[in-house]
Structures are given as structure tokens and as C-alpha cells.
Design a protein around this motif. Structure first.
Motif, mmCIF file in Angstrom:
data_model
loop_
_atom_site.group_PDB
_atom_site.id
_atom_site.type_symbol
_atom_site.label_atom_id
_atom_site.label_comp_id
_atom_site.label_asym_id
_atom_site.label_seq_id
_atom_site.Cartn_x
_atom_site.Cartn_y
_atom_site.Cartn_z
ATOM 1 N N ILE A 236 0.842 -1.192 0.000
ATOM 2 C CA ILE A 236 0.000 0.000 0.000
ATOM 3 C C ILE A 236 0.881 1.248 0.000
ATOM 4 O O ILE A 236 1.688 1.451 0.898
ATOM 5 N N ALA A 237 0.728 2.059 -1.034
ATOM 6 C CA ALA A 237 1.513 3.298 -1.191
ATOM 7 C C ALA A 237 3.008 3.035 -1.049
ATOM 8 O O ALA A 237 3.730 3.819 -0.432
ATOM 9 N N ALA A 238 3.479 1.928 -1.648
ATOM 10 C CA ALA A 238 4.911 1.616 -1.581
ATOM 11 C C ALA A 238 5.743 2.745 -2.168
ATOM 12 O O ALA A 238 6.879 2.983 -1.737
ATOM 13 N N TRP A 239 5.177 3.470 -3.135
ATOM 14 C CA TRP A 239 5.901 4.596 -3.751
ATOM 15 C C TRP A 239 6.266 5.661 -2.723
ATOM 16 O O TRP A 239 7.232 6.406 -2.926
ATOM 17 N N SER A 240 5.495 5.760 -1.618
ATOM 18 C CA SER A 240 5.744 6.813 -0.630
ATOM 19 C C SER A 240 7.066 6.621 0.092
ATOM 20 O O SER A 240 7.579 7.563 0.696
ATOM 21 N N HIS A 241 7.626 5.431 0.054
ATOM 22 C CA HIS A 241 8.977 5.225 0.601
ATOM 23 C C HIS A 241 9.935 4.765 -0.492
ATOM 24 O O HIS A 241 10.907 4.043 -0.244
ATOM 25 N N GLY A 242 9.652 5.196 -1.737
ATOM 26 C CA GLY A 242 10.622 5.031 -2.808
ATOM 27 C C GLY A 242 10.587 3.732 -3.569
ATOM 28 O O GLY A 242 11.493 3.454 -4.360
ATOM 29 N N GLU A 243 9.540 2.914 -3.376
ATOM 30 C CA GLU A 243 9.449 1.654 -4.091
ATOM 31 C C GLU A 243 8.261 1.673 -5.043
ATOM 32 O O GLU A 243 7.183 2.138 -4.697
ATOM 33 N N LEU A 244 8.469 1.158 -6.233
ATOM 34 C CA LEU A 244 7.412 1.084 -7.231
ATOM 35 C C LEU A 244 7.115 -0.383 -7.509
ATOM 36 O O LEU A 244 7.984 -1.121 -7.967
ATOM 37 N N VAL A 245 5.907 -0.807 -7.203
ATOM 38 C CA VAL A 245 5.497 -2.197 -7.364
ATOM 39 C C VAL A 245 4.715 -2.331 -8.667
ATOM 40 O O VAL A 245 3.651 -1.719 -8.831
ATOM 41 N N LEU A 246 5.241 -3.131 -9.586
ATOM 42 C CA LEU A 246 4.545 -3.412 -10.841
ATOM 43 C C LEU A 246 4.112 -4.864 -10.847
ATOM 44 O O LEU A 246 4.914 -5.755 -10.554
ATOM 45 N N GLU A 247 2.866 -5.084 -11.206
ATOM 46 C CA GLU A 247 2.331 -6.443 -11.263
ATOM 47 C C GLU A 247 1.675 -6.664 -12.625
ATOM 48 O O GLU A 247 0.663 -6.054 -12.943
ATOM 49 N N ASN A 248 2.298 -7.515 -13.422
ATOM 50 C CA ASN A 248 1.740 -7.912 -14.719
ATOM 51 C C ASN A 248 1.451 -6.703 -15.609
ATOM 52 O O ASN A 248 0.452 -6.659 -16.336
ATOM 53 N N ALA A 249 2.309 -5.686 -15.561
ATOM 54 C CA ALA A 249 2.114 -4.482 -16.369
ATOM 55 C C ALA A 249 2.630 -4.706 -17.786
ATOM 56 O O ALA A 249 3.601 -5.444 -18.004
ATOM 57 N N THR A 250 1.972 -4.104 -18.753
ATOM 58 C CA THR A 250 2.505 -4.138 -20.111
ATOM 59 C C THR A 250 3.797 -3.328 -20.146
ATOM 60 O O THR A 250 4.060 -2.494 -19.276
ATOM 61 N N VAL A 251 4.597 -3.560 -21.167
ATOM 62 C CA VAL A 251 5.854 -2.824 -21.289
ATOM 63 C C VAL A 251 5.580 -1.332 -21.422
ATOM 64 O O VAL A 251 6.232 -0.501 -20.775
ATOM 65 N N ALA A 252 4.587 -0.983 -22.238
ATOM 66 C CA ALA A 252 4.264 0.433 -22.433
ATOM 67 C C ALA A 252 3.821 1.080 -21.133
ATOM 68 O O ALA A 252 4.234 2.203 -20.812
ATOM 69 N N ASP A 253 2.990 0.385 -20.359
ATOM 70 C CA ASP A 253 2.530 0.936 -19.080
ATOM 71 C C ASP A 253 3.683 1.071 -18.098
ATOM 72 O O ASP A 253 3.783 2.066 -17.372
ATOM 73 N N ALA A 254 4.551 0.065 -18.062
ATOM 74 C CA ALA A 254 5.693 0.111 -17.144
ATOM 75 C C ALA A 254 6.607 1.289 -17.467
ATOM 76 O O ALA A 254 7.060 2.009 -16.562
ATOM 77 N N VAL A 255 6.856 1.520 -18.748
ATOM 78 C CA VAL A 255 7.709 2.641 -19.158
ATOM 79 C C VAL A 255 7.041 3.964 -18.817
ATOM 80 O O VAL A 255 7.686 4.899 -18.319
ATOM 81 N N THR A 256 5.731 4.058 -19.070
ATOM 82 C CA THR A 256 5.006 5.293 -18.761
ATOM 83 C C THR A 256 5.060 5.605 -17.278
ATOM 84 O O THR A 256 5.297 6.751 -16.874
ATOM 85 N N ILE A 257 4.850 4.598 -16.436
ATOM 86 C CA ILE A 257 4.869 4.806 -14.989
ATOM 87 C C ILE A 257 6.254 5.227 -14.524
ATOM 88 O O ILE A 257 6.420 6.175 -13.751
ATOM 89 N N LEU A 258 7.282 4.540 -14.994
ATOM 90 C CA LEU A 258 8.645 4.869 -14.572
ATOM 91 C C LEU A 258 9.078 6.252 -15.050
ATOM 92 O O LEU A 258 9.832 6.946 -14.360
ATOM 93 N N SER A 259 8.587 6.658 -16.218
ATOM 94 C CA SER A 259 8.995 7.958 -16.758
ATOM 95 C C SER A 259 8.546 9.105 -15.875
ATOM 96 O O SER A 259 9.127 10.190 -15.917
ATOM 97 N N ARG A 260 7.537 8.872 -15.038
ATOM 98 C CA ARG A 260 7.070 9.923 -14.137
ATOM 99 C C ARG A 260 8.136 10.292 -13.111
ATOM 100 O O ARG A 260 8.136 11.395 -12.570
ATOM 101 N N TYR A 261 9.040 9.357 -12.836
ATOM 102 C CA TYR A 261 10.064 9.597 -11.817
ATOM 103 C C TYR A 261 11.425 9.930 -12.429
ATOM 104 O O TYR A 261 12.383 10.185 -11.696
ATOM 105 N N HIS A 262 11.497 9.929 -13.748
ATOM 106 C CA HIS A 262 12.771 10.161 -14.413
ATOM 107 C C HIS A 262 12.987 11.650 -14.635
ATOM 108 O O HIS A 262 12.120 12.338 -15.184
ATOM 109 N N LYS A 263 14.132 12.150 -14.230
ATOM 110 C CA LYS A 263 14.456 13.565 -14.401
ATOM 111 C C LYS A 263 14.926 13.794 -15.832
ATOM 112 O O LYS A 263 16.108 13.863 -16.132
ATOM 113 N N GLY A 264 13.957 13.891 -16.719
ATOM 114 C CA GLY A 264 14.247 14.045 -18.131
ATOM 115 C C GLY A 264 13.125 13.437 -18.940
ATOM 116 O O GLY A 264 11.978 13.423 -18.503
#
Length: 313
Positions: A236-264
Motif C-alpha cells: 500500500i503506497a509503496a511509492w511513498s517510501h521510494g518503491e514502485l510495485v509493478l504487477e503484470n504491467a505491459t511494457v508500455a505501461d511500465a515505461v510510462t509509470i517509470l517515466s514519471r520519476y525520471h528527471k528528463g
């Protein structure tokens, strides 16, 4: 106007929007220069608001259009360097694509870019804001009201029966009864997950629902609310302590989610394999490592251009 931080921030945002409009008059330009040079606080707040505006995520298509818009603007007229820096004006051109976000930006008391931020509220409660998230705060002597304008937030509330704590996300209202809970506002759906304690959730045309620890409610306008039970509290809210939990995500969704945290910027070129699924726990502050893992799993080529730009193809 009182010379305090909220008023200075509002004025700075006004000037940024006026610059982006392309319709600034000579008189306004003089007023802008006078205001900006009046005190160090004005300049500091102006730079801060510019940084917040630049933190808005621009898609590759939008980024290209912004560059073309800037190119056309520079052909049409020369801008005096004393007017404003290139970076501020280039970022301001994004107003063309972000008119709804301008309104949200003006409403927000807290706004994040690619980083996760923690804020202590005046009553002793605490809120953790995910990347690309924004909220407004309205506290009165009898009520505490938070509006989650966009994104995700995790609340650790100091209970006070005489001063209820309420969160609104889209059309959903959450009333706290002393707890820790996460709210995700993607407009459709809105999800509320309780880590500790109890909350009551109300939505239009739906009966009020009481959620307890380790339960989640997902609300969409077109379907009945869905309640999940017995969730893993560590997820629950693992992102709040710096962890991102992905479960059965498509590649496109995984990249989109991770890009939110990328400085660039992260670009995914071509069609990612739809049969490949990504599951795992990644660090939000180590996006390059996570993207490397995803590229290897999906057999994508990964190219980096400086530490800020990543292309997967």
C-alpha cells in the motif's frame, strides 16, 4: 497586495502565463521588470514558479511541437534577452498544450514534478505526494479539507473529532476517522486504500462505504464500486517510501509509470511486445536501472543521451 509568499507566487504565475500568451504589452513588460527587481523574494519566487512549470511532463510529440513553436516565434520577432531567459519562454510555450493544467497549477498549494515530496500540515498531519501530483489545502477552525487535484497522495492523519479531516478526489469524498490511507486520482478511476484505521467514502448516486485497514475501493462513473480485501500492507503506497510495485504491467505501461520519476524524457519508439509483462519492485530514484531491466526483459534496445534522455526501441 500584501508582500507575502502566497501573493508573490500568484503574481509570479500571472507573469509566466502572460509571457506564454505572446500578448504582453510594453507597459506590462515594464511592470514585470519593476516587480521582478523590487525585492529578492520576488526574483526567488519567480524562479521557483518557473521551475515548477518546467516540471510538467511533456510527451515527445508535445516537446517537438513546443520546439517548432519556439522556432516560429524567434523567426517572427527578436526577443530582448533582458525580457526573460530562453528556457522560461520555451517552457511557457507548453501553455498551448496545457491550458487545463494552468488552472490546476494556479489552484495547487503543493505540486510535484518528478520527485516524491512530504509535507507536514499545520495540524500535525502528514501528506506524501507522488510524482506529477497536486493538491490544495483549505483549513478552517472547524474543518480540514484537502482536494487532490491530480495524482496520488498518502495521508497520515492526526485525528481530531472536533475538526473533521476530508479529502476530495474528482467527485469522491473521503472522510477520515483516524487513519493512514492512500488516494489515487486518475479521474477515472479514483481509488482509496486504507493502510491503518477507517475511512468513509461517499460518491454521487452511491451509498456511503466504510473502508477498514487493508481494503481498497475503486470508483468509476460507469460501474459499481469495487472493494478489495486483505491487501498486503507492504504494497500500500509503496511509492511513498521510494518503491514502485509493478504487477503484470505491459511494457508500455511500465515505461510510462517509470517515466514519471525520471528527471528528463523517456521515449518508447515502435510497438512494444504486448505479450511481455513486467512484474517486480523498482526504486523510484533509480529509474535508469529499472528501464535497463525492462529493456532486457522485453528485448528492447536502450540508448541514453546524457543522463536525462532515454530512448527504448
Amino acid at each position: 497586495m500584501n508582500d507575502n509568499t502566497p501573493d508573490i507566487a500568484q503574481t509570479a504565475r500571472h507573469w509566466i502565463i502572460r509571457m506564454a500568451s505572446g500578448n504582453m504589452t510594453e507597459a506590462e513588460l515594464e511592470q514585470f521588470h519593476t516587480w521582478r527587481k523590487a525585492t529578492p523574494e520576488h526574483e526567488k519566487e519567480f524562479q521557483k514558479e518557473c521551475k515548477l512549470w518546467r516540471s510538467l511532463t511533456v510527451s515527445p510529440t508535445q516537446a517537438q511541437a513546443v520546439r517548432l513553436t519556439w522556432h516560429r516565434k524567434t523567426k517572427r520577432r527578436r526577443l530582448k534577452t533582458a525580457f526573460v531567459s530562453f528556457t522560461v519562454l520555451a517552457a511557457s510555450c507548453a501553455v498551448i498544450f496545457y491550458a487545463p493544467l494552468v488552472k490546476l497549477w494556479l489552484q495547487a498549494d503543493q505540486w510535484t514534478g518528478t520527485t516524491i515530496q512530504t509535507a507536514s500540515l499545520e495540524d500535525g498531519s502528514r501528506v506524501v505526494l507522488d510524482s506529477e501530483s497536486a493538491l490544495s489545502i483549505q483549513y478552517t477552525p472547524t474543518q480540514r479539507h484537502i482536494t487532490l487535484l491530480r495524482g496520488n497522495a498518502f495521508f497520515d492523519v492526526k485525528h481530531d473529532p472536533s475538526r473533521p479531516f476530508q479529502v476530495t478526489a474528482s467527485t469522491v469524498t473521503i472522510n477520515d476517522i483516524g487513519t493512514q490511507f492512500e488516494v489515487r486520482n486518475d479521474h477515472a478511476p479514483v481509488t482509496i486504500t486504507v493502510k491503518e484505521g477507517i475511512v468513509d467514502v461517499a460518491a454521487p448516486h452511491e451509498a456511503s462505504v466504510r473502508l477498514r485497514a487493508h481494503e481498497r475501493l475503486t470508483y468509476q462513473h460507469t460501474t459499481p464500486p469495487l472493494i478489495e480485501h486483505n491487501l498486503n500492507p507492504d504494497d500500500i503506497a509503496a511509492w511513498s517510501h521510494g518503491e514502485l510495485v509493478l504487477e503484470n504491467a505491459t511494457v508500455a505501461d511500465a515505461v510510462t509509470i517509470l517515466s514519471r520519476y525520471h528527471k528528463g524524457a523517456v521515449y518508447l519508439l515502435g510497438s512494444a511486445p504486448s505479450t511481455t509483462r513486467i512484474s517486480g519492485i523498482f526504486r523510484t530514484d533509480q529509474t535508469n536501472d529499472a528501464l535497463t531491466t525492462i529493456a532486457a526483459t522485453a528485448k528492447l534496445k536502450m540508448r541514453t543521451f546524457s543522463k536525462y534522455i532515454v530512448v527504448l526501441e
